[in-house]
Design an enzyme around this catalytic site. Structure first.
Site, PDB file in Angstrom:
ATOM      1  N   HIS A  73       0.828  -1.208   0.000  1.00  0.00           N
ATOM      2  CA  HIS A  73       0.000   0.000   0.000  1.00  0.00           C
ATOM      3  C   HIS A  73       0.863   1.259   0.000  1.00  0.00           C
ATOM      4  O   HIS A  73       0.458   2.283  -0.543  1.00  0.00           O
ATOM      5  CB  HIS A  73      -0.946  -0.015   1.208  1.00  0.00           C
ATOM      6  CG  HIS A  73      -2.054  -0.995   1.053  1.00  0.00           C
ATOM      7  ND1 HIS A  73      -1.998  -2.262   1.577  1.00  0.00           N
ATOM      8  CD2 HIS A  73      -3.232  -0.919   0.381  1.00  0.00           C
ATOM      9  CE1 HIS A  73      -3.100  -2.917   1.249  1.00  0.00           C
ATOM     10  NE2 HIS A  73      -3.868  -2.131   0.529  1.00  0.00           N
TER      11      HIS A  73
ATOM     12  N   CYS B 277      -9.222  -3.103 -10.517  1.00  0.00           N
ATOM     13  CA  CYS B 277      -8.787  -1.921  -9.763  1.00  0.00           C
ATOM     14  C   CYS B 277      -7.442  -2.135  -9.083  1.00  0.00           C
ATOM     15  O   CYS B 277      -6.978  -1.282  -8.344  1.00  0.00           O
ATOM     16  CB  CYS B 277      -9.837  -1.521  -8.721  1.00  0.00           C
ATOM     17  SG  CYS B 277     -10.102  -2.759  -7.439  1.00  0.00           S
TER      18      CYS B 277
END
Length: 570
Positions: A194, A516
């Site tokens: 992330h 995504c």
């Protein structure tokens, strides 16, 4: 001059002064007996530490507004902490334990805090369970004071810095949106972590896998971050600095040229059209997405809202209220107008730890396989219910779609939809307007979801493939672990076959499907996905024009040939 070689996590080149983040101090509780004569001395040490923390909280309390709703919630938490610090029952138990079992006060406090919190957790009462989180947090601060541990505040990093660190937690990455960070140079972290994803979102060059860099670079030294080559140059000489200044200028010129694609449709050379959406983590990023010509929001990661909220204070705050969430979702929908906005429900847990006093968190041996995402919110349904209320209230301001993360069974989807239906009934009874027809879709990001996609398609309004976790879970490779980075392969046949199976299931059931994950933002993987039939891609906003440029130079037949070769790569 010194050159560190690592792995490119976010492309681009920049230069800035190093800011070395110290490694977090692990709280190690000493244990040693004390004499009966020293018991009073230990108690006085505790009292002084407790009073210091109490004074800090009182100062923070005094700084809060009486009118702000957000400050009201913070005020309630601070007042609860002050009551706990002076709780006569707990203090009496603590002193009795110290006198009957004379050990150092840190050891006694640690034992009694956990014991007291355990009783609250096992009470079966939601309110008391929340108080267990509070008591661990506030007396944890007293322990830090006793042990002279001063947690580093990421907000200390100045604008224009190159952050040099062993690693960054997702909660620390909030600074990437708040500061003009020049680059990242980390020892640990995967290219699909992330931290890397956010660096790419904010167009910040990043290099990971840099052994010993925190020991050899010092704060204030000039660094060049070459995210494209995967290099960090320490104290560059004049010629090197001049060469890289030229490269930075060339990069700026290319970015300027790419801008011509912002207002153009995304399509191949022979006219096959695509929808390019943006992945965002904050309402402010929606404005960037709109500026970059996004066709909508394909993924709003709401956990970063919660992280931002909890990082504002050293004290654990309550998780975001319904009203705060409503305002955030409303603002994104209004920015995007009639364009679709896919908002994912809270994906907390795993590597995304949210420091909220009412959000259950315990250390797990394998957190990525543990209580995270939909598992967490279906176990603590009030979290999901509050988020659904905020989402449905905001639904009248735009084209909302709701997405559920880490789904592995139809039962999870059905249960979540039942909670959504309860929320709609409540809003209706309260005469609060909302859109009754908001689609609820799911993330396909586990092998279980890919294999049973035909079943999940019957209970879902749409699919979105999260290729980061799908790759991780399918291959059994930790995407945050630099040691196994070479094994993390989005083009692995197993991953591609699961994607293909998911596409077929969506097409059979006639539901929309998009990607995504990070595969949607990379030139080579976009070609494979497009050839497999994907026409909806969601990526970091600043990648949209690059992907438009890439698609404009190739035909659909060429794309199908590329994907066919990948799928038959035995």
């Amino acid at each position: 001059m010194n050159i560190f070689l690592g792995i490119s996590a976010s492309t681009g080149i920049n230069t800035g002064k190093a800011f070395v983040i110290p490694e977090p101090v692990q709280r190690i509780i000493p244990q040693f007996p004390v004499s009966s004569q020293d018991v009073e001395k230990e108690w006085n040490r505790f009292t002084r530490a407790k009073d210091k923390i109490s004074e800090k909280i009182k100062r923070q309390l005094d700084s809060l507004s009486n009118d702000s709703k957000q400050d009201k919630i913070q005020r309630e938490l601070f007042e609860t902490y002050l009551l706990m610090l002076d709780d006569p029952v707990f203090l009496e138990e603590l002193k009795t334990e110290l006198e009957g079992n004379p050990f150092n006060i840190e050891y006694i406090l640690d034992i009694k805090t956990e014991e007291y919190a355990g009783r609250l957790r096992n009470s079966g009462n939601d309110y008391l369970t929340e108080r267990a989180q509070d008591i661990c947090d506030i007396f944890g601060r007293v322990l830090n004071e006793l042990l002279n541990i001063r947690p580093f505040n990421i907000e200390q990093v100045p604008d224009g810095s190159v952050i040099v660190a062993k690693e960054m937690n997702p909660s620390d990455t909030i600074i990437l949106s708040k500061r003009k960070i020049a680059g990242l140079a980390l020892i640990e972290g995967g290219v699909s972590s992330h931290v890397a994803i956010l660096a790419r979102n904010y167009d910040i060059p990043a290099v990971f896998g840099l052994e010993k860099i925190t020991k050899q670079v010092h704060t204030g030294e000039r660094l060049i971050v070459d995210g494209t080559a995967g290099e960090i140059i320490q104290s560059p000489d004049e010629q090197t600095l001049s060469d890289y200044t030229r490269k930075i200028e060339e990069e700026k010129q290319h970015k300027q040229k790419i801008l011509e694609f912002r207002d153009k449709p995304a399509q191949t050379k022979d006219g096959t059209k695509f929808n390019l959406y943006a992945n965002i983590g904050t309402p402010d990023e929606a404005k960037i997405a709109a500026e970059e010509g996004a066709d909508g929001i394909g993924l709003f990661r709401t956990e970063f809202l919660f992280m931002s909220e909890s990082s504002e204070s050293q004290v654990r705050t309550r998780s975001m209220s319904e009203e705060e969430q409503f305002e955030a979702y409303k603002s994104v929908l209004e920015v995007m107008k009639d364009k679709p906005v896919v908002i994912r429900t809270l994906d907390a847990g795993g590597d995304k730890i949210i420091s909220a006093a009412d959000l259950p968190y315990e250390e797990e041996k394998n957190p990525m396989m543990g209580l995270r995402a939909i598992r967490l919110t279906l176990q603590f349904t009030q979290l999901l219910k509050t988020q659904f209320r905020a989402l449905y209230r905001a639904s009248i301001y735009g084209n909302l779609k709701i997405m559920l993360p880490l789904i592995t069974s139809t039962e999870q989807v059905i249960k979540a939809k039942e909670i959504a239906h309860q929320v709609m009934e409540e809003l209706e009874s309260e005469n609060i307007p909302f859109n009754k027809d908001v689609p609820i879709g799911i993330m396909i990001e586990t092998a279980a979801a890919g294999i049973t996609a035909d079943c999940l398609a019957k209970v879902s309004d749409f699919f979105s493939i999260g290729t980061n976790d799908l790759t991780q879970y399918t291959l059994g490779v930790d995407r945050e672990n630099i040691s196994v980075a070479p094994l993390y392969n989005e083009f692995h046949l197993a991953v591609l076959r699961l994607i293909q199976k998911t596409i077929e299931a969506a097409n059979d059931q006639k539901i929309p499907i998009s990607v995504c994950g990070e595969m949607a933002s990379k030139t080579d993987s976009v070609m494979v996905l497009a050839g497999m039939g994907i026409r909806n891609l969601s990526m970091g906003p600043r990648r949209i024009s690059y992907i438009k440029e890439n698609l404009s130079n190739i035909t659909i037949d060429e794309l199908q040939a590329i994907s066919a070769k990948s799928l038959n790569n035995l």
